[in-house]
Motif scaffolding. Structure first.
Motif, PDB file in Angstrom:
ATOM      1  N   GLN A 406     -11.076  -4.551  46.397  1.00  0.00           N
ATOM      2  CA  GLN A 406     -12.310  -5.160  46.918  1.00  0.00           C
ATOM      3  C   GLN A 406     -12.013  -6.492  47.587  1.00  0.00           C
ATOM      4  OE1 GLN A 406     -15.002  -5.199  43.476  1.00  0.00           O
ATOM      5  NE2 GLN A 406     -16.247  -3.642  44.520  1.00  0.00           N
ATOM      6  N   ARG A 407     -11.178  -7.288  46.971  1.00  0.00           N
ATOM      7  CA  ARG A 407     -10.830  -8.589  47.562  1.00  0.00           C
ATOM      8  C   ARG A 407     -10.111  -8.406  48.904  1.00  0.00           C
ATOM      9  NH1 ARG A 407      -9.993 -10.368  41.942  1.00  0.00           N
ATOM     10  NH2 ARG A 407     -11.333 -12.216  41.611  1.00  0.00           N
ATOM     11  N   LEU A 408      -9.156  -7.470  48.939  1.00  0.00           N
ATOM     12  CA  LEU A 408      -8.363  -7.263  50.161  1.00  0.00           C
ATOM     13  C   LEU A 408      -9.209  -6.728  51.308  1.00  0.00           C
ATOM     14  CD1 LEU A 408      -5.045  -5.712  48.714  1.00  0.00           C
ATOM     15  CD2 LEU A 408      -5.426  -8.059  49.520  1.00  0.00           C
ATOM     16  N   ALA A 409     -10.361  -6.147  50.993  1.00  0.00           N
ATOM     17  CA  ALA A 409     -11.217  -5.605  52.053  1.00  0.00           C
ATOM     18  C   ALA A 409     -11.832  -6.703  52.900  1.00  0.00           C
ATOM     19  CB  ALA A 409     -12.324  -4.739  51.437  1.00  0.00           C
ATOM     20  N   SER A 410     -11.889  -7.939  52.356  1.00  0.00           N
ATOM     21  CA  SER A 410     -12.609  -8.984  53.089  1.00  0.00           C
ATOM     22  C   SER A 410     -11.799 -10.242  53.398  1.00  0.00           C
ATOM     23  CB  SER A 410     -13.864  -9.390  52.286  1.00  0.00           C
ATOM     24  OG  SER A 410     -13.483  -9.825  50.990  1.00  0.00           O
ATOM     25  N   VAL A 411     -10.564 -10.366  52.844  1.00  0.00           N
ATOM     26  CA  VAL A 411      -9.781 -11.594  53.108  1.00  0.00           C
ATOM     27  C   VAL A 411      -9.177 -11.557  54.512  1.00  0.00           C
ATOM     28  CG1 VAL A 411      -9.203 -11.869  50.661  1.00  0.00           C
ATOM     29  CG2 VAL A 411      -7.617 -10.634  52.182  1.00  0.00           C
ATOM     30  N   ALA A 412      -8.758 -12.729  54.970  1.00  0.00           N
ATOM     31  CA  ALA A 412      -7.976 -12.777  56.222  1.00  0.00           C
ATOM     32  C   ALA A 412      -6.704 -11.958  55.988  1.00  0.00           C
ATOM     33  CB  ALA A 412      -7.639 -14.224  56.578  1.00  0.00           C
ATOM     34  N   TRP A 413      -6.282 -11.200  57.030  1.00  0.00           N
ATOM     35  CA  TRP A 413      -5.148 -10.290  56.805  1.00  0.00           C
ATOM     36  C   TRP A 413      -3.828 -10.983  57.164  1.00  0.00           C
ATOM     37  CZ3 TRP A 413      -5.241  -6.682  53.508  1.00  0.00           C
ATOM     38  CH2 TRP A 413      -4.200  -5.730  53.422  1.00  0.00           C
ATOM     39  N   ASP A 414      -3.377 -11.836  56.233  1.00  0.00           N
ATOM     40  CA  ASP A 414      -2.084 -12.491  56.395  1.00  0.00           C
ATOM     41  C   ASP A 414      -1.470 -12.696  55.011  1.00  0.00           C
ATOM     42  OD1 ASP A 414      -3.096 -14.953  55.248  1.00  0.00           O
ATOM     43  OD2 ASP A 414      -3.928 -15.463  57.203  1.00  0.00           O
ATOM     44  N   LYS A 415      -0.215 -13.083  55.008  1.00  0.00           N
ATOM     45  CA  LYS A 415       0.541 -13.169  53.747  1.00  0.00           C
ATOM     46  C   LYS A 415      -0.117 -14.132  52.759  1.00  0.00           C
ATOM     47  CE  LYS A 415       5.072 -14.557  51.952  1.00  0.00           C
ATOM     48  NZ  LYS A 415       6.404 -15.099  52.271  1.00  0.00           N
ATOM     49  N   ALA A 416      -0.534 -15.301  53.230  1.00  0.00           N
ATOM     50  CA  ALA A 416      -1.094 -16.314  52.331  1.00  0.00           C
ATOM     51  C   ALA A 416      -2.384 -15.821  51.679  1.00  0.00           C
ATOM     52  CB  ALA A 416      -1.352 -17.608  53.105  1.00  0.00           C
ATOM     53  N   ALA A 417      -3.273 -15.214  52.470  1.00  0.00           N
ATOM     54  CA  ALA A 417      -4.552 -14.748  51.926  1.00  0.00           C
ATOM     55  C   ALA A 417      -4.334 -13.591  50.954  1.00  0.00           C
ATOM     56  CB  ALA A 417      -5.470 -14.321  53.077  1.00  0.00           C
ATOM     57  N   ILE A 418      -3.406 -12.700  51.280  1.00  0.00           N
ATOM     58  CA  ILE A 418      -3.102 -11.574  50.386  1.00  0.00           C
ATOM     59  C   ILE A 418      -2.525 -12.090  49.070  1.00  0.00           C
ATOM     60  CG2 ILE A 418      -1.605  -9.553  50.081  1.00  0.00           C
ATOM     61  CD1 ILE A 418      -1.895  -9.120  53.148  1.00  0.00           C
ATOM     62  N   ASN A 419      -1.655 -13.073  49.171  1.00  0.00           N
ATOM     63  CA  ASN A 419      -1.055 -13.674  47.974  1.00  0.00           C
ATOM     64  C   ASN A 419      -2.130 -14.279  47.083  1.00  0.00           C
ATOM     65  OD1 ASN A 419       0.110 -16.421  46.691  1.00  0.00           O
ATOM     66  ND2 ASN A 419       1.718 -14.858  46.735  1.00  0.00           N
ATOM     67  N   GLN A 420      -3.108 -14.966  47.701  1.00  0.00           N
ATOM     68  CA  GLN A 420      -4.181 -15.586  46.919  1.00  0.00           C
ATOM     69  C   GLN A 420      -5.060 -14.534  46.255  1.00  0.00           C
ATOM     70  OE1 GLN A 420      -4.345 -19.016  46.437  1.00  0.00           O
ATOM     71  NE2 GLN A 420      -5.691 -18.280  44.799  1.00  0.00           N
ATOM     72  N   ALA A 421      -5.303 -13.443  46.971  1.00  0.00           N
ATOM     73  CA  ALA A 421      -6.114 -12.363  46.398  1.00  0.00           C
ATOM     74  C   ALA A 421      -5.432 -11.771  45.163  1.00  0.00           C
ATOM     75  CB  ALA A 421      -6.347 -11.280  47.449  1.00  0.00           C
ATOM     76  N   ILE A 422      -4.120 -11.600  45.225  1.00  0.00           N
ATOM     77  CA  ILE A 422      -3.367 -11.068  44.073  1.00  0.00           C
ATOM     78  C   ILE A 422      -3.424 -12.055  42.911  1.00  0.00           C
ATOM     79  CG2 ILE A 422      -1.076 -10.399  43.244  1.00  0.00           C
ATOM     80  CD1 ILE A 422      -0.484  -9.398  46.111  1.00  0.00           C
ATOM     81  N   LYS A 423      -3.220 -13.349  43.199  1.00  0.00           N
ATOM     82  CA  LYS A 423      -3.280 -14.368  42.135  1.00  0.00           C
ATOM     83  C   LYS A 423      -4.653 -14.419  41.483  1.00  0.00           C
ATOM     84  CE  LYS A 423       0.327 -17.583  43.684  1.00  0.00           C
ATOM     85  NZ  LYS A 423       0.591 -18.917  44.270  1.00  0.00           N
TER      86      LYS A 423
END
Length: 473
Positions: A406-423
């Motif tokens: 759900q988080r990944l569906a709406s974050v900016a699609w880059d390494k930093a945003a993906i990393n934050q979504a996982i954290k």
């Protein structure tokens, strides 16, 4: 240091009687490198006088293998079969000067002579029956017999040369009998053709395998009879396979082009081959430009080089790490094409995205086949291990994976945003990084081990990641 003439001229002269393997191609690499190091000329010559065993297919593999390795020739390819008129011209000149003579000894007579010599524990050799000498009466010419032509080898004294690998070599002329240089049908023999070729092509340095050492004194004597000084010789020790046998097709050697098909980089093969009989201090990894800058004949090895596949893979890995990403992208696309994988439009033409994928994964690979396999997750469906999925996608992790999707569906699609979504997901569910990262890798990438999961996911299309994460049930 080696003194070199104003223009170095070297040659590679293979016989097209079988595929060319790494042991053969090293005899092309060294004269190529020496010519390039001295701003000289490198010549390709095809020694195809063995008509029964020579084939165009073998010639094609030689040229293809050299082209792949970047061993470009300045002249040629010359074919000995196309130079027959020239050989016969020189033969006639030698006949006219009394340097060669007709010999009518039959094969049966030669066999009988050898048997007598061996019975007497003598070295089998032609005894000079038909060699003309002052005051000597030759036997009557047998009716209808066609002679061979023999070279009048000097008598007494020695042939001496300073070999760049083996040092001083001296062979007594009395050890050498009168060599046959033309057969009864008039066709010249190998040793004679080589001499005429080296003379006509102005070869200054002959760098070849040490299986030719026995030919060298004969070739030097013929050259001198023709008024030429011999070139510098460097006879390279044999390349052995991993079992310590001479590398050959019979003993499992592979065609040079097979290494290309297996995805090795040409520069890695050149680097590895160069070190199989030459060294520059302790340098193990070097570029083609460094090889050319450093190469000379003073640091050729005196002992046989032994092929080691593990060492080759290590050298290949070092070259993959520093390889240009655009080159790797084109080679990966080529490998995908061979596998029947359709390359998506956004990854075609050396795209920045494919280059970024290569940059991320190349440290893990020795070949472009391995790299293409790793990157296959981006262009084809994945099939993770059922057992691994069962172990990693559990009741404890399934809710976290759904929340991450759900988080990944709406974050900016880059390494930093993906990393934050996982954290954020890890924090929300009180889990550790591997409890989320490993099942994500399995679901999205098809394997449990990859580079940093955020960097890997950022190179996927978001829709692909979300679609694969849905398979948590």
């Amino acid at each position: 240091m080696t003194q070199v003439p104003s223009q170095v001229r070297t040659r590679f002269a293979p016989s097209p009687t079988g595929f060319i393997h790494l042991g053969n191609i090293r005899s092309a690499l060294y004269p190529w490198a020496f010519a390039r190091a001295n701003k000289g000329v490198f010549i390709l010559r095809i020694e195809d006088t063995d008509v029964e065993r020579s084939s165009q297919e073998a010639v094609d593999v030689i040229i293809e293998g050299m082209k792949w390795l970047g061993l470009d020739h300045d002249e040629g390819p010359y074919y000995q079969m196309q130079r027959m008129d020239r050989y016969k011209e020189v033969l006639q000149q030698m006949l006219d000067k009394g340097l060669v003579y007709p010999c009518y000894m039959s094969t049966a007579e030669l066999d009988a002579l050898r048997e007598r010599q061996m019975a007497n524990k003598e070295k089998p050799r032609y005894d000079g029956t038909w060699r003309p000498e002052a005051g000597k009466t030759l036997p009557p010419v047998p009716e209808g017999a066609k002679p061979v032509l023999r070279f009048k080898n000097p008598q007494g004294g020695s042939v001496v040369w300073e070999d760049k690998v083996k040092g001083r070599i001296e062979i007594s002329n009395d050890e050498l009998d009168d060599l046959v240089i033309a057969r009864p049908d008039g066709t010249p023999t190998y040793n004679f053709c080589v001499v005429v070729d080296d003379m006509d092509m102005g070869i200054t340095h002959v760098i070849r395998g040490d299986d030719h050492v026995n030919n060298t004194p004969r070739q030097i004597n013929i050259l001198r009879a023709l008024g030429q000084e011999p070139p510098v010789y460097a006879h390279l020790p044999t390349v052995l396979n991993e079992q310590g046998e001479k590398m050959s097709k019979r003993h499992g050697a592979k065609a040079v082009t097979q290494y290309r098909d297996e995805g090795y980089l040409a520069d890695a093969i050149v680097n590895y081959l160069a070190r199989l009989g030459w060294s520059h201090g302790d340098d193990e990894i070097f570029s083609r430009a460094q090889l050319v800058e450093w190469f000379n004949l003073d640091h050729l090895g005196k002992s046989a080089g032994q092929f080691d596949e593990a060492k080759l893979r290590w050298v290949a890995q070092q070259h993959m790490k520093t390889a240009d990403d655009a080159l790797l992208a084109s080679l990966v696309a080529e490998q995908w094409g061979k596998s029947g994988i359709t390359v998506p439009t956004e990854l075609q033409g050396g795209s920045d995205k494919l280059k970024a994928m290569c940059a991320l994964f190349k440290d893990r690979c020795a070949t472009t086949v391995e790299l293409a396999d790793w990157l296959g997750m981006y262009v084809a469906p994945v099939s993770p291990s059922v057992d691994e999925l069962a172990a990693q996608v559990t009741d404890a992790t399934r809710p976290a994976l759904a929340a991450l999707a759900q988080r990944l569906a709406s974050v900016a699609w880059d390494k930093a945003a993906i990393n934050q979504a996982i954290k954020d997901t890890i924090g929300e569910f009180g889990l550790k990084m591997p409890q989320v990262a490993i099942p994500v890798r399995l679901l999205v990438c098809g394997r449990a081990q990859t580079p940093s999961v955020d960097a890997v996911l950022a190179l996927f299309d978001r829709d692909v990641v979300l679609q694969r994460l849905q398979k948590i049930d």
